[in-house]
Design a protein around this motif. Structure first.
Motif, mmCIF file in Angstrom:
data_model
loop_
_atom_site.group_PDB
_atom_site.id
_atom_site.type_symbol
_atom_site.label_atom_id
_atom_site.label_comp_id
_atom_site.label_asym_id
_atom_site.label_seq_id
_atom_site.Cartn_x
_atom_site.Cartn_y
_atom_site.Cartn_z
ATOM 1 N N MET A 26 0.823 -1.203 0.000
ATOM 2 C CA MET A 26 0.000 0.000 0.000
ATOM 3 C C MET A 26 0.861 1.257 0.000
ATOM 4 S SD MET A 26 -3.062 -1.288 -0.011
ATOM 5 C CE MET A 26 -4.117 0.127 0.371
ATOM 6 N N HIS A 27 0.591 2.137 -0.960
ATOM 7 C CA HIS A 27 1.249 3.434 -0.999
ATOM 8 C C HIS A 27 0.639 4.328 0.093
ATOM 9 C CE1 HIS A 27 2.643 7.329 -2.460
ATOM 10 N NE2 HIS A 27 3.432 6.709 -3.324
ATOM 11 N N PRO A 28 1.444 5.161 0.745
ATOM 12 C CA PRO A 28 0.913 5.940 1.865
ATOM 13 C C PRO A 28 0.028 7.124 1.487
ATOM 14 C CG PRO A 28 3.248 6.439 1.532
ATOM 15 C CD PRO A 28 2.921 5.276 0.629
ATOM 16 N N TRP A 29 0.191 7.703 0.266
ATOM 17 C CA TRP A 29 -0.546 8.937 -0.015
ATOM 18 C C TRP A 29 -1.060 9.076 -1.445
ATOM 19 C CZ3 TRP A 29 1.491 11.480 -4.073
ATOM 20 C CH2 TRP A 29 2.853 11.328 -4.340
ATOM 21 N N ALA A 30 -0.597 8.305 -2.392
ATOM 22 C CA ALA A 30 -0.963 8.496 -3.799
ATOM 23 C C ALA A 30 -2.456 8.309 -4.033
ATOM 24 C CB ALA A 30 -0.175 7.536 -4.690
ATOM 25 N N GLY A 31 -2.930 8.873 -5.136
ATOM 26 C CA GLY A 31 -4.310 8.673 -5.524
ATOM 27 C C GLY A 31 -4.491 7.361 -6.271
ATOM 28 N N HIS A 32 -5.637 7.216 -6.913
ATOM 29 C CA HIS A 32 -5.972 5.993 -7.639
ATOM 30 C C HIS A 32 -4.972 5.715 -8.755
ATOM 31 C CE1 HIS A 32 -8.758 2.889 -9.013
ATOM 32 N NE2 HIS A 32 -8.687 3.377 -10.241
ATOM 33 N N ASP A 33 -4.471 6.778 -9.387
ATOM 34 C CA ASP A 33 -3.541 6.619 -10.499
ATOM 35 C C ASP A 33 -2.103 6.699 -9.982
ATOM 36 O OD1 ASP A 33 -2.250 6.553 -12.956
ATOM 37 O OD2 ASP A 33 -3.760 7.801 -13.936
ATOM 38 N N ILE A 34 -1.667 5.645 -9.329
ATOM 39 C CA ILE A 34 -0.306 5.616 -8.786
ATOM 40 C C ILE A 34 0.747 5.821 -9.878
ATOM 41 C CG2 ILE A 34 1.375 4.247 -7.491
ATOM 42 C CD1 ILE A 34 -0.919 2.855 -6.083
ATOM 43 N N PRO A 35 0.574 5.276 -11.099
ATOM 44 C CA PRO A 35 1.595 5.510 -12.135
ATOM 45 C C PRO A 35 1.850 6.990 -12.426
ATOM 46 C CG PRO A 35 0.127 3.752 -12.808
ATOM 47 C CD PRO A 35 -0.475 4.357 -11.576
ATOM 48 N N ILE A 36 0.840 7.833 -12.254
ATOM 49 C CA ILE A 36 1.020 9.267 -12.448
ATOM 50 C C ILE A 36 1.556 9.917 -11.174
ATOM 51 C CG2 ILE A 36 -0.147 11.467 -12.899
ATOM 52 C CD1 ILE A 36 0.180 9.816 -15.397
ATOM 53 N N ASP A 37 0.945 9.605 -10.030
ATOM 54 C CA ASP A 37 1.303 10.262 -8.780
ATOM 55 C C ASP A 37 2.714 9.927 -8.295
ATOM 56 O OD1 ASP A 37 -0.466 12.135 -7.842
ATOM 57 O OD2 ASP A 37 -1.704 10.731 -6.707
ATOM 58 N N ASP A 38 3.105 8.675 -8.404
ATOM 59 C CA ASP A 38 4.421 8.272 -7.892
ATOM 60 C C ASP A 38 4.975 7.125 -8.729
ATOM 61 O OD1 ASP A 38 6.705 7.956 -6.411
ATOM 62 O OD2 ASP A 38 5.699 7.754 -4.479
ATOM 63 N N PRO A 39 5.384 7.417 -9.969
ATOM 64 C CA PRO A 39 5.828 6.357 -10.877
ATOM 65 C C PRO A 39 7.051 5.603 -10.364
ATOM 66 C CG PRO A 39 6.327 8.529 -11.793
ATOM 67 C CD PRO A 39 5.427 8.748 -10.628
ATOM 68 N N ARG A 40 7.968 6.290 -9.716
ATOM 69 C CA ARG A 40 9.174 5.608 -9.240
ATOM 70 C C ARG A 40 8.857 4.602 -8.145
ATOM 71 N NH1 ARG A 40 13.455 7.440 -11.744
ATOM 72 N NH2 ARG A 40 13.468 9.557 -12.600
ATOM 73 N N TRP A 41 7.933 4.935 -7.269
ATOM 74 C CA TRP A 41 7.512 4.001 -6.217
ATOM 75 C C TRP A 41 6.955 2.728 -6.859
ATOM 76 C CZ3 TRP A 41 2.980 1.525 -4.990
ATOM 77 C CH2 TRP A 41 2.886 0.939 -3.714
ATOM 78 N N LEU A 42 6.096 2.896 -7.857
ATOM 79 C CA LEU A 42 5.482 1.738 -8.490
ATOM 80 C C LEU A 42 6.524 0.878 -9.186
ATOM 81 C CD1 LEU A 42 3.006 0.106 -9.210
ATOM 82 C CD2 LEU A 42 2.561 1.680 -11.104
ATOM 83 N N VAL A 43 7.423 1.516 -9.916
ATOM 84 C CA VAL A 43 8.467 0.761 -10.612
ATOM 85 C C VAL A 43 9.281 -0.089 -9.638
ATOM 86 C CG1 VAL A 43 10.657 0.980 -11.853
ATOM 87 C CG2 VAL A 43 8.667 2.282 -12.612
ATOM 88 N N GLU A 44 9.603 0.484 -8.496
ATOM 89 C CA GLU A 44 10.446 -0.243 -7.536
ATOM 90 C C GLU A 44 9.703 -1.377 -6.852
ATOM 91 O OE1 GLU A 44 13.693 0.027 -7.218
ATOM 92 O OE2 GLU A 44 13.522 1.456 -8.874
ATOM 93 N N HIS A 45 8.394 -1.432 -7.008
ATOM 94 C CA HIS A 45 7.619 -2.532 -6.422
ATOM 95 C C HIS A 45 7.222 -3.574 -7.466
ATOM 96 C CE1 HIS A 45 7.336 0.277 -3.016
ATOM 97 N NE2 HIS A 45 7.108 -0.797 -2.290
ATOM 98 N N LEU A 46 7.895 -3.556 -8.606
ATOM 99 C CA LEU A 46 7.622 -4.541 -9.655
ATOM 100 C C LEU A 46 8.735 -5.590 -9.733
ATOM 101 C CD1 LEU A 46 6.373 -2.185 -12.514
ATOM 102 C CD2 LEU A 46 5.021 -3.417 -10.806
ATOM 103 N N LEU A 47 9.403 -5.829 -8.647
ATOM 104 C CA LEU A 47 10.520 -6.784 -8.641
ATOM 105 C C LEU A 47 10.038 -8.175 -8.277
ATOM 106 C CD1 LEU A 47 13.150 -4.525 -6.858
ATOM 107 C CD2 LEU A 47 12.808 -4.876 -9.307
#
Length: 246
Positions: free
Chosen positions: A225-246
């Motif tokens: 779970m992201h702490p603050w992003a909205g529904h569109d995590i790829p827009i709000d925090d793309p780097r966070w999402l990328v780092e959780h695709l391992l």
């Protein structure tokens, strides 16, 4: 040398491949050896002249017919958001040996969560603006981004190319309603249909984060779970999402 992977990226309700914004570039930077397929759902993006199905299984049939990975019999992973994640779940249920792993972002299921959590009530009023925004890509994008993102800085960084894409590939209200209908009645299987990572955000103001937590509870999975992003995590925090695709 890292092992090459295949990825299919699927967007959600009323969003085309151009609405990933800068996320795709960041993902390709992180996985430079990997192969990517960005496929529009019927009715979205470059396929906006097509009619969106009202049955999730029909989306699966359509996407499988378009994927080169499927045609070649190559395994692949899927990253999908919201409605795209529902399509992914059904794909895994119907064809359990095709998708190696799925990363499902901010999705929900009929029967798991009540309708007022699957689409938070405040957004019904905001969505009315879209009815008058068919030929106004600025209003369309500002309305949608206002519902699905929380970072003003990230909205400002992405909005101009998103508006240009929306102008080139406008979404019809009819197709949006058909997609909403398909999503509203789709129910996930009782058990996870494969290797799945659930990703959600406590800051989601479109779909309650309780929906991701409920799926995780039903399937016995640990959500990320992201702490603050909205529904569109790829827009709000793309780097966070990328780092959780391992």
């Amino acid at each position: 040398m890292p092992q090459t992977k295949n990825w299919i990226l699927l967007r959600g309700l009323a969003r085309g491949v151009g609405h990933w914004g800068s996320f795709v570039d960041k993902m390709k930077e992180r996985f430079p050896e990997d192969n990517f397929e960005l496929i529009d759902l019927p009715g979205n993006g470059a396929r906006n002249d097509e009619t969106s199905p009202t049955n999730i299984s029909d989306y699966v049939k359509d996407l499988r017919s378009r994927s080169e990975f499927v045609k070649k019999g190559e395994p692949f992973k899927v990253l999908s958001v919201s409605l795209g994640a529902m399509v992914t779940v059904e794909w895994m249920r119907e064809y359990p040996h095709e998708i190696k792993k799925a990363y499902l972002v901010c999705t929900s299921s009929s029967g798991y969560s009540p309708f007022y959590q699957r689409f938070l009530l405040v957004n019904y009023v905001k969505s009315m603006n879209l009815l008058g925004a068919k030929n106004n890509e600025a209003l369309w994008e500002k309305t949608i981004l206002g519902m699905v993102t929380n970072s003003h800085e990230r909205r400002e960084a992405e909005i101009l190319p998103l508006m240009a894409y929306t102008k080139e590939h406008p979404m019809s209200i009819e197709n949006m309603l058909r997609q909403i209908f398909a999503a509203s009645r789709y129910r996930f299987p009782e058990e996870a249909p494969g290797d799945i990572q659930l990703l959600g955000s406590y800051g989601d103001r479109l779909v309650s984060p309780k929906c991701t937590l409920r799926i995780a509870e039903k399937w016995g999975l640990k959500p990320t779970m992201h702490p603050w992003a909205g529904h569109d995590i790829p827009i709000d925090d793309p780097r966070w999402l990328v780092e959780h695709l391992l």
